[in-house]
Design a protein around this motif. Structure first.
Motif, PDB file in Angstrom:
ATOM      1  N   LEU A  35       0.825  -1.206   0.000  1.00 60.13           N
ATOM      2  CA  LEU A  35       0.000   0.000   0.000  1.00 60.13           C
ATOM      3  C   LEU A  35       0.858   1.255   0.000  1.00 60.13           C
ATOM      4  O   LEU A  35       0.586   2.202  -0.736  1.00 60.13           O
ATOM      5  CB  LEU A  35      -0.920  -0.003   1.220  1.00 60.13           C
ATOM      6  N   ARG A  36       1.902   1.294   0.818  1.00 64.73           N
ATOM      7  CA  ARG A  36       2.705   2.510   0.918  1.00 64.73           C
ATOM      8  C   ARG A  36       3.356   2.877  -0.417  1.00 64.73           C
ATOM      9  O   ARG A  36       3.521   4.052  -0.730  1.00 64.73           O
ATOM     10  CB  ARG A  36       3.768   2.373   2.012  1.00 64.73           C
ATOM     11  N   ILE A  51     -10.741   4.285  -9.008  1.00 62.95           N
ATOM     12  CA  ILE A  51     -11.051   2.916  -9.413  1.00 62.95           C
ATOM     13  C   ILE A  51      -9.853   2.020  -9.132  1.00 62.95           C
ATOM     14  O   ILE A  51      -8.706   2.402  -9.377  1.00 62.95           O
ATOM     15  CB  ILE A  51     -11.410   2.846 -10.914  1.00 62.95           C
ATOM     16  N   VAL A  52     -10.126   0.827  -8.639  1.00 66.90           N
ATOM     17  CA  VAL A  52      -9.137  -0.237  -8.538  1.00 66.90           C
ATOM     18  C   VAL A  52      -9.696  -1.422  -9.311  1.00 66.90           C
ATOM     19  O   VAL A  52     -10.784  -1.922  -9.002  1.00 66.90           O
ATOM     20  CB  VAL A  52      -8.859  -0.639  -7.083  1.00 66.90           C
ATOM     21  N   GLN A  67      -6.456  -3.128   1.277  1.00 64.15           N
ATOM     22  CA  GLN A  67      -5.869  -1.929   1.851  1.00 64.15           C
ATOM     23  C   GLN A  67      -6.005  -0.729   0.918  1.00 64.15           C
ATOM     24  O   GLN A  67      -6.302   0.385   1.357  1.00 64.15           O
ATOM     25  CB  GLN A  67      -4.392  -2.160   2.145  1.00 64.15           C
ATOM     26  N   VAL A  68      -5.768  -0.943  -0.378  1.00 67.60           N
ATOM     27  CA  VAL A  68      -5.844   0.160  -1.341  1.00 67.60           C
ATOM     28  C   VAL A  68      -7.272   0.679  -1.451  1.00 67.60           C
ATOM     29  O   VAL A  68      -7.518   1.892  -1.463  1.00 67.60           O
ATOM     30  CB  VAL A  68      -5.304  -0.268  -2.724  1.00 67.60           C
ATOM     31  N   GLN A  99       2.930  -9.203   1.695  1.00 69.00           N
ATOM     32  CA  GLN A  99       2.504  -7.918   1.177  1.00 69.00           C
ATOM     33  C   GLN A  99       1.910  -7.007   2.246  1.00 69.00           C
ATOM     34  O   GLN A  99       1.626  -5.843   1.985  1.00 69.00           O
ATOM     35  CB  GLN A  99       1.452  -8.106   0.064  1.00 69.00           C
ATOM     36  N   GLY A 100       1.680  -7.539   3.413  1.00 69.50           N
ATOM     37  CA  GLY A 100       1.091  -6.718   4.468  1.00 69.50           C
ATOM     38  C   GLY A 100      -0.414  -6.599   4.352  1.00 69.50           C
ATOM     39  O   GLY A 100      -1.035  -5.776   5.007  1.00 69.50           O
ATOM     40  N   GLY A 101      -1.026  -7.427   3.502  1.00 71.00           N
ATOM     41  CA  GLY A 101      -2.473  -7.375   3.312  1.00 71.00           C
ATOM     42  C   GLY A 101      -3.149  -8.584   3.930  1.00 71.00           C
ATOM     43  O   GLY A 101      -2.532  -9.403   4.593  1.00 71.00           O
ATOM     44  N   ASP A 102      -4.429  -8.696   3.701  1.00 73.66           N
ATOM     45  CA  ASP A 102      -5.201  -9.816   4.235  1.00 73.66           C
ATOM     46  C   ASP A 102      -6.148 -10.285   3.148  1.00 73.66           C
ATOM     47  O   ASP A 102      -7.207  -9.703   2.928  1.00 73.66           O
ATOM     48  CB  ASP A 102      -5.980  -9.385   5.475  1.00 73.66           C
TER      49      ASP A 102
END
Length: 216
Positions: A35-36, A51-52, A67-68, A99-102
């Motif tokens: 994310l960072r 948009i993602v 996260q994004v 990646q630090g995500g879930d």
């Protein structure tokens, strides 16, 4: 138009930041990096992400999706036939740690995509091209002489088709019958590796050449 590639930190997947210099509106294609990294790029480029979109939901392409979406409050778009299988969920937990995500709690899509749909960011428009084979709901995005090809087409390569739910014949038909109809000068930004062009891949991609020679 702004196009910036950020390489994923763990699985060498390409994340793209795409935006309009005129409106300052942008989108993230395949949030595979942390994310960072994405937020740092959007601030530098002075873009507001609306948009993602993911070309497919394999873990190496959605590592920071949740996260994004939460950080930008952007809409999440995915093809109607794309889903996270049990195997992909298991792999996703591993990717999420890196990646630090879930990936166990992916966001609910705000918009379901179908072949021929148009995604708008400011004055920019990208058409959805349905390209199954690597996954059931894999897509590419095409507009302004650019193709975001996900894991459908690479520089002198194609997406893998050796796991459940994949199909080499469907993938090659997607590439040869659909993508190879685009202009030669179309710039291709793939999910892994360097950029290329449709003309180059038509002439030098060994998988494409073999499929064309076979007459299938």
């Amino acid at each position: 138009m702004i196009v910036e590639m950020i390489e994923g930190s763990s699985f060498v997947s390409n994340c793209y930041i795409v935006g309009s210099e005129k409106s300052g509106i942008g989108m993230v294609v395949d949030p595979s990096t942390r994310l960072r990294n994405i937020l740092r790029a959007t601030r530098r480029l002075e873009l507001s992400i609306s948009i993602v979109v993911v070309t497919h939901t394999h873990p190496d392409h959605v590592g920071s999706l949740t996260q994004v979406v939460e950080a930008t409050e952007a809409e999440f778009l995915v093809h109607e036939r794309e889903e996270i299988s049990g195997l992909m969920q298991s792999l996703g937990r591993v990717v999420g740690m890196f990646q630090g995500g879930d990936l166990r709690r992916l966001p609910r899509p705000d918009r379901i995509l179908r072949d021929g749909d148009v995604i708008k960011i400011g004055e920019l428009e990208f058409s959805v091209i349905y390209t199954p084979g690597h996954t059931a709901g894999g897509i590419c995005l095409y507009g302004h002489g650019i193709l975001f090809s996900g894991d459908t087409l690479f520089y002198q390569g194609v997406g893998r088709t050796d796991m459940p739910g994949m199909s080499h014949s469907r993938l090659m038909n997607s590439i040869v019958k659909t993508l190879m109809s685009l202009p030669d000068e179309t710039k291709v930004y793939p999910g892994h590796g360097p950029s290329t062009t449709i003309g180059w891949e038509r002439n030098y991609n060994p998988f494409v050449r073999e499929w064309l020679r076979s007459g299938r």
